[in-house]
Motif scaffolding. Structure first.
Motif, PDB file in Angstrom:
ATOM      1  N   ASN A   1       0.794  -1.291   0.165  1.00 30.31           N
ATOM      2  CA  ASN A   1      -0.173  -0.028   0.118  1.00 30.31           C
ATOM      3  C   ASN A   1       0.823   1.240  -0.096  1.00 30.31           C
ATOM      4  O   ASN A   1      -0.208   2.236  -0.063  1.00 30.31           O
ATOM      5  CB  ASN A   1      -0.439  -0.157   1.342  1.00 30.31           C
ATOM      6  N   LEU A   2       1.551   1.060   1.002  1.00 25.81           N
ATOM      7  CA  LEU A   2       2.811   2.660   0.863  1.00 25.81           C
ATOM      8  C   LEU A   2       3.374   2.415  -0.592  1.00 25.81           C
ATOM      9  O   LEU A   2       3.929   4.144  -0.591  1.00 25.81           O
ATOM     10  CB  LEU A   2       3.937   2.422   2.205  1.00 25.81           C
ATOM     11  N   ASP A   3       3.979   1.674  -1.053  1.00 28.62           N
ATOM     12  CA  ASP A   3       4.416   1.738  -2.292  1.00 28.62           C
ATOM     13  C   ASP A   3       3.742   2.798  -3.500  1.00 28.62           C
ATOM     14  O   ASP A   3       4.525   2.993  -4.439  1.00 28.62           O
ATOM     15  CB  ASP A   3       4.977   0.460  -2.728  1.00 28.62           C
ATOM     16  N   ALA A   4       2.216   1.977  -3.418  1.00 28.24           N
ATOM     17  CA  ALA A   4       1.503   3.202  -3.588  1.00 28.24           C
ATOM     18  C   ALA A   4       1.164   4.267  -3.661  1.00 28.24           C
ATOM     19  O   ALA A   4       0.941   5.180  -4.821  1.00 28.24           O
ATOM     20  CB  ALA A   4       0.870   2.051  -4.185  1.00 28.24           C
ATOM     21  N   LYS A   5       1.685   4.700  -2.303  1.00 26.47           N
ATOM     22  CA  LYS A   5       0.965   6.159  -2.079  1.00 26.47           C
ATOM     23  C   LYS A   5       1.489   7.028  -3.017  1.00 26.47           C
ATOM     24  O   LYS A   5       1.104   8.207  -3.609  1.00 26.47           O
ATOM     25  CB  LYS A   5       1.392   6.624  -0.591  1.00 26.47           C
ATOM     26  N   PRO A   6       3.342   6.727  -3.803  1.00 28.91           N
ATOM     27  CA  PRO A   6       3.684   8.029  -4.239  1.00 28.91           C
ATOM     28  C   PRO A   6       2.576   8.729  -5.915  1.00 28.91           C
ATOM     29  O   PRO A   6       3.291   9.742  -6.378  1.00 28.91           O
ATOM     30  CB  PRO A   6       5.680   7.727  -4.768  1.00 28.91           C
ATOM     31  N   LEU A   7       2.417   7.727  -6.284  1.00 31.23           N
ATOM     32  CA  LEU A   7       1.102   7.760  -7.346  1.00 31.23           C
ATOM     33  C   LEU A   7       0.523   8.382  -7.357  1.00 31.23           C
ATOM     34  O   LEU A   7      -0.401   9.733  -8.498  1.00 31.23           O
ATOM     35  CB  LEU A   7       0.614   5.883  -7.677  1.00 31.23           C
ATOM     36  N   LEU A   8       0.006   9.438  -5.418  1.00 34.11           N
ATOM     37  CA  LEU A   8      -1.082  10.240  -5.389  1.00 34.11           C
ATOM     38  C   LEU A   8      -0.043  11.583  -5.731  1.00 34.11           C
ATOM     39  O   LEU A   8      -1.322  12.439  -5.214  1.00 34.11           O
ATOM     40  CB  LEU A   8      -1.634   9.606  -4.319  1.00 34.11           C
ATOM     41  N   GLU A   9       1.028  11.286  -6.027  1.00 33.28           N
ATOM     42  CA  GLU A   9       1.409  13.217  -5.457  1.00 33.28           C
ATOM     43  C   GLU A   9       1.426  13.631  -6.926  1.00 33.28           C
ATOM     44  O   GLU A   9       1.568  15.227  -6.875  1.00 33.28           O
ATOM     45  CB  GLU A   9       3.501  12.548  -5.219  1.00 33.28           C
ATOM     46  N   ASN A  10       1.018  13.604  -7.867  1.00 32.03           N
ATOM     47  CA  ASN A  10       1.325  14.366  -8.598  1.00 32.03           C
ATOM     48  C   ASN A  10      -0.264  13.436  -9.719  1.00 32.03           C
ATOM     49  O   ASN A  10       0.017  12.894 -11.207  1.00 32.03           O
ATOM     50  CB  ASN A  10       2.218  14.239  -9.632  1.00 32.03           C
ATOM     51  N   THR A  11      -1.176  13.679  -9.431  1.00 33.47           N
ATOM     52  CA  THR A  11      -2.229  12.689 -10.492  1.00 33.47           C
ATOM     53  C   THR A  11      -2.789  13.611 -11.756  1.00 33.47           C
ATOM     54  O   THR A  11      -2.225  15.153 -12.239  1.00 33.47           O
ATOM     55  CB  THR A  11      -3.964  12.898  -9.967  1.00 33.47           C
ATOM     56  N   THR A  12      -3.037  13.302 -12.837  1.00 32.41           N
ATOM     57  CA  THR A  12      -3.598  14.050 -14.356  1.00 32.41           C
ATOM     58  C   THR A  12      -4.885  14.821 -14.101  1.00 32.41           C
ATOM     59  O   THR A  12      -5.897  13.931 -13.597  1.00 32.41           O
ATOM     60  CB  THR A  12      -3.415  13.531 -15.399  1.00 32.41           C
TER      61      THR A  12
END
Length: 220
Positions: free
Chosen positions: A67-78
């Protein structure tokens, strides 16, 4: 060709001055990781683009590493304004209380949901994610949830959180008002409803089951 999945997440970061909110991490991460297992091409977008804030209450001391590994994907969404529903095979809306504030009245989001659904592509939402469905009207003017079996975070669960008094509306009540056939399980237990290509789940405990049902529907 790998399936192209659009995940739309919230940008809203507070319920009030004392209560931060955002996306519920596991509802994003568990679904995203399930889609990755199947080789889907996932685009993470939000109403405004950029940061999708994670509700601090959704990250436990023993949060699974995946879950933590996916968190960075939320930092710069389209930003969703730059997207066309036609470019995707399916749509998934994770929850978190933030969605109650920036999903319901967003006309571009409504358009993406309507176009995806009317193109007979799966639309799924979990927990508070169905807040994105409440004001979506199809081309014939009827609400997307009208006459459909649906599920979402219940009024009883909202009362349990004590945040019900701070919400712009209660999600279960609003879905019922829109003509949905609302089916639920006891508080905090896994529950999924599927009505054709519309798939909805009750709470964070339901995310994996919703994601698996979404995958099954998309692959069929």
């Amino acid at each position: 060709m790998s399936k192209k999945v659009l995940m739309i997440v919230t940008n809203h970061d507070k319920i009030n001055e004392d209560a931060p909110t955002g996306i519920w991490l596991s509802e994003f991460a568990e679904a995203y990781n399930e889609f990755q297992k199947h080789g889907f091409d996932v685009t993470v977008a939000s109403p405004a683009g950029g940061l999708s804030p994670v509700d601090p209450n959704s990250v436990s001391d023993d949060e699974p590493q995946e879950n933590l590994d996916a968190k960075p994907l939320l930092e710069n969404t389209t930003p969703i304004e730059s997207l066309n529903a036609e470019d995707f095979d399916a749509l998934f809306l994770p929850g978190g209380h933030g969605t109650m504030f920036d999903f319901p009245d967003n006309e571009k989001l409504q358009s993406i949901i309507r176009n995806t659904y009317e193109s007979e592509k799966p639309v799924a939402a979990v927990c508070h994610g169905p807040a994105g469905l409440v004001n979506v009207q199809l081309s014939d003017g009827q609400y997307i949830v009208q006459g459909k079996r649906v599920n979402a975070f219940t009024d009883a669960e909202e009362a349990d959180t004590t945040l019900d008094q701070h919400m712009p509306f209660l999600l279960e009540s609003k879905l019922r008002e829109r003509g949905a056939h609302f089916y639920s399980a006891p508080n905090w237990s896994e529950h999924v409803e599927t009505d054709g290509i519309l798939i909805t789940g009750q709470n964070p405990q339901s995310t994996v089951a919703v994601a698996k049902e979404f995958v099954r529907t998309l692959q069929n």
